[in-house]
Design an enzyme around this catalytic site. Structure first.
Site, PDB file in Angstrom:
ATOM      1  N   ARG A 226      41.106  39.433  32.262  1.00 21.98           N
ATOM      2  CA  ARG A 226      42.547  39.639  32.389  1.00 21.98           C
ATOM      3  C   ARG A 226      43.189  39.253  31.067  1.00 21.98           C
ATOM      4  O   ARG A 226      42.809  38.240  30.444  1.00 21.98           O
ATOM      5  CB  ARG A 226      43.135  38.765  33.511  1.00 21.98           C
ATOM      6  CG  ARG A 226      42.852  39.267  34.919  1.00 21.98           C
ATOM      7  CD  ARG A 226      43.634  40.549  35.232  1.00 21.98           C
ATOM      8  NE  ARG A 226      43.442  41.031  36.585  1.00 21.98           N
ATOM      9  CZ  ARG A 226      42.516  41.933  36.947  1.00 21.98           C
ATOM     10  NH1 ARG A 226      41.688  42.431  36.052  1.00 21.98           N
ATOM     11  NH2 ARG A 226      42.442  42.344  38.191  1.00 21.98           N
TER      12      ARG A 226
ATOM     13  N   GLU B  15      50.252  44.795  30.598  1.00 20.61           N
ATOM     14  CA  GLU B  15      49.613  46.115  30.616  1.00 20.61           C
ATOM     15  C   GLU B  15      50.614  47.117  31.154  1.00 20.61           C
ATOM     16  O   GLU B  15      51.189  46.870  32.205  1.00 20.61           O
ATOM     17  CB  GLU B  15      48.378  46.100  31.506  1.00 20.61           C
ATOM     18  CG  GLU B  15      47.237  45.376  30.860  1.00 20.61           C
ATOM     19  CD  GLU B  15      45.932  45.476  31.640  1.00 20.61           C
ATOM     20  OE1 GLU B  15      45.860  46.254  32.609  1.00 20.61           O
ATOM     21  OE2 GLU B  15      45.002  44.762  31.287  1.00 20.61           O
TER      22      GLU B  15
ATOM     23  N   MET C  13      31.027  32.645  34.742  1.00 18.70           N
ATOM     24  CA  MET C  13      29.700  33.128  35.136  1.00 18.70           C
ATOM     25  C   MET C  13      29.702  33.441  36.627  1.00 18.70           C
ATOM     26  O   MET C  13      29.118  32.749  37.446  1.00 18.70           O
ATOM     27  CB  MET C  13      28.644  32.084  34.765  1.00 18.70           C
ATOM     28  CG  MET C  13      27.189  32.477  34.994  1.00 18.70           C
ATOM     29  SD  MET C  13      26.687  34.103  34.405  1.00 18.70           S
ATOM     30  CE  MET C  13      26.732  33.903  32.622  1.00 18.70           C
ATOM     31  N   GLY C  14      30.428  34.515  36.967  1.00 15.70           N
ATOM     32  CA  GLY C  14      30.374  35.034  38.337  1.00 15.70           C
ATOM     33  C   GLY C  14      29.484  36.272  38.334  1.00 15.70           C
ATOM     34  O   GLY C  14      28.597  36.397  37.483  1.00 15.70           O
ATOM     35  N   ARG C  15      29.771  37.184  39.272  1.00 16.61           N
ATOM     36  CA  ARG C  15      28.913  38.377  39.372  1.00 16.61           C
ATOM     37  C   ARG C  15      28.920  39.207  38.089  1.00 16.61           C
ATOM     38  O   ARG C  15      27.897  39.740  37.678  1.00 16.61           O
ATOM     39  CB  ARG C  15      29.373  39.239  40.551  1.00 16.61           C
ATOM     40  CG  ARG C  15      28.834  38.771  41.875  1.00 16.61           C
ATOM     41  CD  ARG C  15      29.487  39.532  43.004  1.00 16.61           C
ATOM     42  NE  ARG C  15      30.809  39.009  43.231  1.00 16.61           N
ATOM     43  CZ  ARG C  15      31.277  38.618  44.411  1.00 16.61           C
ATOM     44  NH1 ARG C  15      30.534  38.725  45.481  1.00 16.61           N
ATOM     45  NH2 ARG C  15      32.497  38.152  44.541  1.00 16.61           N
ATOM     46  N   ILE C  16      30.102  39.333  37.455  1.00 15.20           N
ATOM     47  CA  ILE C  16      30.171  40.164  36.244  1.00 15.20           C
ATOM     48  C   ILE C  16      29.497  39.441  35.076  1.00 15.20           C
ATOM     49  O   ILE C  16      28.700  40.034  34.332  1.00 15.20           O
ATOM     50  CB  ILE C  16      31.632  40.536  35.908  1.00 15.20           C
ATOM     51  CG1 ILE C  16      32.215  41.400  37.047  1.00 15.20           C
ATOM     52  CG2 ILE C  16      31.715  41.293  34.573  1.00 15.20           C
ATOM     53  CD1 ILE C  16      33.703  41.673  36.948  1.00 15.20           C
TER      54      ILE C  16
ATOM     55  N   HIS D 162      42.126  49.307  30.031  1.00 16.74           N
ATOM     56  CA  HIS D 162      41.649  48.729  31.294  1.00 16.74           C
ATOM     57  C   HIS D 162      40.711  49.698  32.031  1.00 16.74           C
ATOM     58  O   HIS D 162      41.029  50.246  33.084  1.00 16.74           O
ATOM     59  CB  HIS D 162      42.847  48.348  32.187  1.00 16.74           C
ATOM     60  CG  HIS D 162      42.497  47.288  33.204  1.00 16.74           C
ATOM     61  ND1 HIS D 162      43.319  46.239  33.493  1.00 16.74           N
ATOM     62  CD2 HIS D 162      41.411  47.132  34.003  1.00 16.74           C
ATOM     63  CE1 HIS D 162      42.768  45.471  34.425  1.00 16.74           C
ATOM     64  NE2 HIS D 162      41.601  46.011  34.748  1.00 16.74           N
TER      65      HIS D 162
HETATM   66  C1  DGY Z   1      39.608  44.777  39.060  1.00 20.20           C
HETATM   67  O1  DGY Z   1      38.796  45.192  39.884  1.00 20.20           O
HETATM   68  O2  DGY Z   1      40.183  43.699  39.191  1.00 20.20           O
HETATM   69  C2  DGY Z   1      39.895  45.628  37.883  1.00 20.20           C
HETATM   70  O3  DGY Z   1      40.731  44.979  36.991  1.00 20.20           O
HETATM   71  C3  DGY Z   1      40.494  46.952  38.298  1.00 20.20           C
HETATM   72  O4  DGY Z   1      41.653  46.749  39.011  1.00 20.20           O
END
Ligand code: DGY
Length: 324
Positions: free
Chosen positions: A239, A268, A156-159, A287
Site C-alpha cells: 500500500r 491513488e 512475511m505473509g502469504r505474498i 496498482h
Molecule cells: C488487494 O487485493 O488488496 C489489491 O490491492 C487489489 O485491490
C-alpha cells in the site's frame, strides 16, 4: 420474498458476466457503470443488503450506521484497510475479502518491479520510444545485479512467502522482517529474520508486503531510507501509505537510494503533478499486483461467493472477520 439488494462499486469486466448473471437470479444487482465518477456508495448503502467493493473506496462506521439492512460487505481484493472492520463487527455486518488467490500474481508483479527498477527498464524503454537509440552503446543503462544479491522482505505473509520462493530462484540471500517470526518458513526457504533496521542496511532490494495499518503507516520514512544502501532499490507492492512519499522523493533525487519501483502510491491515482512521476529512477505501475485474467476472475468469483453466503446468513467462505 423480496430480492436482496446488492451494489457493486465499479464496472466488472465482460468476462465476469456469467458470474453476475448467477447473482442476478436471486438478487437485484446494480453495478456502478463509471470508473471515472466515484460511485455514490454513501447514498446507495442505505437501502442495501449487500455491498461489493471493487477498488478501495472507504466504507465508514457512519455509512454502515445508515444501512439498517446491510448484512455483508464483500471486498474484491485482499487488503481491507479501507473498510472499518471494527465497526462492521460491532454492527454485525460480515466482511469478506479474497486472501491467498492473488499471492502468486502479486509476487510475480513484485519481481517484475524489482527487475524493472534494478535493470532500468523504465528509462531505457523511454529512450527507445523517444527515438534516441541511434547506435548500440555498451555504456548505457548499467543496472544492478539481481541474482546473488540480498533481498529484504518487509511483511512475511502469504505474498511475502511467494516473493521469497521466487527470490530463491534468483539465488538471492533472503532477509525478512515481520512482527512474529516464521521459523517454519525460515527453515523451508533458507531465509533469515532480521530487525527492520538491519534489513534496510543489508539489502540490495527492499520489498514491502505489510498490510496498511496505523502501525505500518509511513513505516518507511526519511530515517529508514537513509539507512538503505545508496545502490538499493525500494519496491512497494503493498500500500502506498506505508512509504512517506515526500521522503522517498528526497531520497531518489539526492541519491540516498538508487531507485524505487512502485505498484501502489498514496494517493491513488497519483496527482498528475506529483514529482515522482517524472523521475527516471522511479518506476510506477497503476496498482496491477493481482491484475491477471486468472487471478482477477477468481477474486470476483470468491467475492460473489462471500456475498451470497452473507446475504443468506451463512459464514463467509473467505474472510478475516466474521459476524458475531
Ligand atoms: C488487494 O487485493 O488488496 C489489491 O490491492 C487489489 O485491490
Amino acid at each position: 420474498m423480496s430480492r436482496h439488494k446488492v451494489f457493486v462499486t465499479r464496472p466488472l469486466p465482460p468476462v465476469a458476466e456469467p458470474l453476475i448473471k448467477r447473482l442476478r437470479q436471486t438478487c437485484e444487482v446494480e453495478i456502478w457503470p463509471s470508473m471515472d465518477d466515484p460511485a455514490p456508495t454513501a447514498e446507495k448503502i442505505r437501502s442495501l443488503d449487500g455491498l461489493a467493493t471493487y477498488g478501495h473506496e472507504p466504507i465508514t462506521d457512519a455509512m454502515m450506521a445508515s444501512a439498517p439492512n446491510l448484512k455483508v460487505i464483500s471486498n474484491i481484493g485482499v487488503g481491507h484497510d479501507h473498510i472499518d472492520s471494527e465497526a462492521a463487527r460491532r454492527r454485525g455486518v460480515a466482511v469478506g475479502n479474497t486472501p491467498g488467490v492473488l499471492s502468486g500474481a502479486t509476487a510475480d508483479m513484485t519481481f517484475a518491479l524489482l527487475l524493472a527498477g534494478g535493470r532500468l527498464l523504465g528509462p531505457s524503454s523511454r529512450y527507445v520510444r523517444a527515438r534516441q537509440w541511434r547506435s548500440y552503446d555498451p555504456n548505457l543503462f548499467w543496472g544492478c545485479e539481481v541474482h546473488h544479491s540480498t533481498i529484504g522482505i518487509v511483511g512475511m505473509g502469504r505474498i511475502g512467502y511467494e516473493v521469497a520462493k521466487r527470490a530463491r530462484g534468483f539465488d538471492m540471500k533472503i532477509l525478512y522482517y515481520k512482527r512474529n517470526r516464521r521459523e517454519d518458513w525460515e527453515r523451508e526457504l533458507g531465509m533469515r529474520y532480521a530487525p527492520l533496521n538491519e534489513l534496510l542496511e543489508a539489502s540490495d532490494f527492499v520489498t514491502l508486503h505489510a498490510p496498511m495499518s496505523p502501525e505500518t503507516k509511513e513505516m518507511i520514512g526519511a530515517a529508514e531510507l537513509k539507512r538503505m544502501k545508496r545502490t538499493a532499490v525500494l519496491v512497494n507492492a503493498a500500500r502506498g501509505g506505508i512509504v512517506d512519499h515526500a521522503a522517498l522523493h528526497e531520497a531518489l533525487t539526492s541519491g540516498e537510494i538508487a531507485a524505487a519501483a512502485l505498484d501502489v502510491t498514496e494517493p491513488e491515482p497519483l496527482p498528475f503533478d506529483s514529482p515522482l512521476i517524472d523521475l527516471d529512477n522511479c518506476f510506477i505501475a497503476p496498482h496491477l499486483g493481482s491484475a491477471t485474467v486468472e487471478t482477477r476472475l477468481k477474486m470476483i468469483e470468491m467475492a460473489l461467493e462471500n456475498l451470497m453466503a452473507g446475504l443468506n446468513g451463512k459464514p463467509l467462505p473467505y474472510s478475516f472477520l466474521e459476524r458475531t
